[in-house]
Design an enzyme around this catalytic site. Sequence first.
Site, PDB file in Angstrom:
ATOM      1  N   ASP A  92      -2.559  19.099 -36.579  1.00  0.00           N
ATOM      2  CA  ASP A  92      -2.358  20.126 -35.556  1.00  0.00           C
ATOM      3  C   ASP A  92      -3.543  20.147 -34.585  1.00  0.00           C
ATOM      4  OD1 ASP A  92      -0.806  22.059 -34.328  1.00  0.00           O
ATOM      5  OD2 ASP A  92      -1.823  23.708 -35.349  1.00  0.00           O
ATOM      6  N   HIS A 150       8.940  24.499 -34.028  1.00  0.00           N
ATOM      7  CA  HIS A 150       7.938  25.482 -34.423  1.00  0.00           C
ATOM      8  C   HIS A 150       8.684  26.799 -34.603  1.00  0.00           C
ATOM      9  CE1 HIS A 150       3.971  27.523 -34.346  1.00  0.00           C
ATOM     10  NE2 HIS A 150       4.569  28.443 -33.604  1.00  0.00           N
TER      11      HIS A 150
END
Lengths: 438, 316
Positions: free
Chosen positions: A320, A194
């Site tokens: 997600d 990320h």
Amino acid sequence: MQTPSTPAIAHQPLALINGRLVDPATGKETRGGVLVVDGVIRDLGAAVVSAMLPSHARAIDCAGDVVAPGLIDMCAFVGEPGAEHRETIATATAAAAAGGVTTILARPDTNPPIDEPAVVDFLLRRARDTGHVRVLPVAALTKRLEGSEIAEIGLLQEAGAVAFSDAAKSLRNAQVMRRVMAYARDFDALVIHHAEDPDLAAEGVMNEGELATRLGLTGIPREAEAIVLDRDIRLVALTGTRYHAGLISTKMSLDAIRAAKKAGLPITCATSINHLTLNENDIGDYRTFLKLAPPLRAEDERRALVTALAEGLIDVIVSDHNPQDVDTKRLPFAEAEYGAIGLETMLSAGLRLVHSGEVKLPRLLAAMSSCPAEILGLPQGRLAVGAPADLIRFDPDEPYVLDPTRLHSRSKNTPFDEAKMQGRVKLTMVAGQVVWEG
Amino acid sequence: MSDLRPIQKFRHRHLLGIEGLSAADIVTLLDMAEDAIEVSRQIEKKRATLRGRTLINLFFEASTRTQSSFELAGKRLGADVMNMSVAMSSVKKGETLIDTAVTLNAMRPDIIVVRHAQAGAVHLLAKKIDCAVVNAGDGAHEHPTQALLDALTIRRNKGRIEGLTVTICGDILHSRVARSNILLLSTLGAHVRAVGPSTLMPVGIERMGVEVCRDMKSALKDADIVMMLRLQRERMSGAFVPSSREYFRSFGLDAEKLGYADKDALVMHPGPMNRGVEIDSSIADGPQSLIREQVEMGVAVRMAVLAALAEHLPNG
């Protein structure tokens, strides 16, 4: 509410006939059927009609609906262990089954985190006992997800971890990142990262710009993502590690990925279904269900992501999926938790891009099935003889209004609350076993 | 006059921000405030507009002048006023907000005035309770009654707002006063400039219709109004600005810098002031200063807001 069933070994041959077969791996569409025997695809194509089926086979007439590989979601939080009040493997996989997702990659930021082989083992056993679809653990890149010490990548991989990531945490220290990458390369392990500079993002809670200024909220600049991604790309060139940018949200990142791919680096990337179909304006009057990490960006950024998806520059779409209970969302925007659920709505939301003509259906499905399969080296995610019979049937046009109370996830923090959707999953099959019929 | 009544219909149930108010709404409130000034200047300051009504001041952030200003405004209109200061340190944030909202709602107040450290917190609270809600400041978002009292002060001294050049100086980034003023003043046709160090200038502020300036000389050129903002001390030790003395050198308002503005320029400050940091004492107390008048206008504007919202109260 219907409850999906748990897959077991399917003995009775089963055929989906009269379907519109879409193979995302090849982009081919054919009319016909799929014959499933012992959990794998035995035959497929125009020749699979009811007349040629074995006498004891069960035939399901798909009435022209799309038949495609089950979806593979590379990023979902399943709640176990440690956050069972938000989600369990049973509820997450029920949502997945209803949404056409047949393989979930479980995020490692659980409590305790997936940084020990025993936790990988726990997750796999829980999934076997309570899951409706396949659950594959992603293990931590660094111990306790603290970004300082390399996790036991070798042992975790042996235990069954399919990739490595510190979830929503971005590695601050470039030296640690370099060593993690170099070490992971020795195991040919996939590093998922990320990319967001934690210092530059700091107290930010939404995209930096006019809207954040108007709302009086602290912004996160797009550069926070690009700076870390640029660093990572240079470290990939240095180490040769297989790297997957877990969730990118900006044009700057797309430019960096494009250049890296052109240079032949082993880099892939994903964006989320939310970033493809929503923008910062959807936050409106401080709607905390739209508070996401990375933040929703401006409309021109969203459009660039859609174009990049259509071109294949973006390899993967993730849900997600991040279930949050009401108490952590009914707060002032800056204090609310990040995240939205998405497993059950990922396909319907993605079909918006198909209906608008921006993305072709096989390309959309590829980003949710064959591309993740290829990156992860999984046998599923394709329509091919011998492949696991993880299949879905859906009507891409059926309209409905999303009723959050009908969703299977334990949490109801959907950004598509009461939204008009199009496209509904009618059947989901895992290893030849029907786990959902809607 | 016996009662404070809107001349034109005020159609809003809450006052959550300047955003969403039309020019006519704003003028209605300012005109009502003119009447309220007259009320406040009489010996008999009480009116019956809110007689029998309950007003709760719910302050999650400490504030002396805003809270007392609302308290006086409520009392002059005849309401029963209760002040609640909720300490943020002892309770987990957020829980307090919703829990307190539900608790207060059960006490059946008619109007709640709320201040909170988080942007959007007052909007959230307004969704959870039945009575009228007034935003007395939410994070860096809005502080509508401050902008209204500033506008009233300007209008009374300059006779108009349209066409004036108003320069807002200082920490725009963290300032709800700046945002509400930008919205209000541009709605009424003023030319608004913002000036301050780039570290305290929010991204995209120019898209709110503001001319962003880099130095005081260009920012104050021909300005009719100079509006100074407070700069908190913890932001002056390196995080945003290296030191208070360097800040004062660049952006502090002294006689020299005020000289760049129009000769009849007037100076404002929402208070509390950091004398010698953002404003020189000789300016703050000088003939061009409207700072004391702003406080008087504060009570009047809040009376006007409360009276306007009273129109929508049940059985009102």
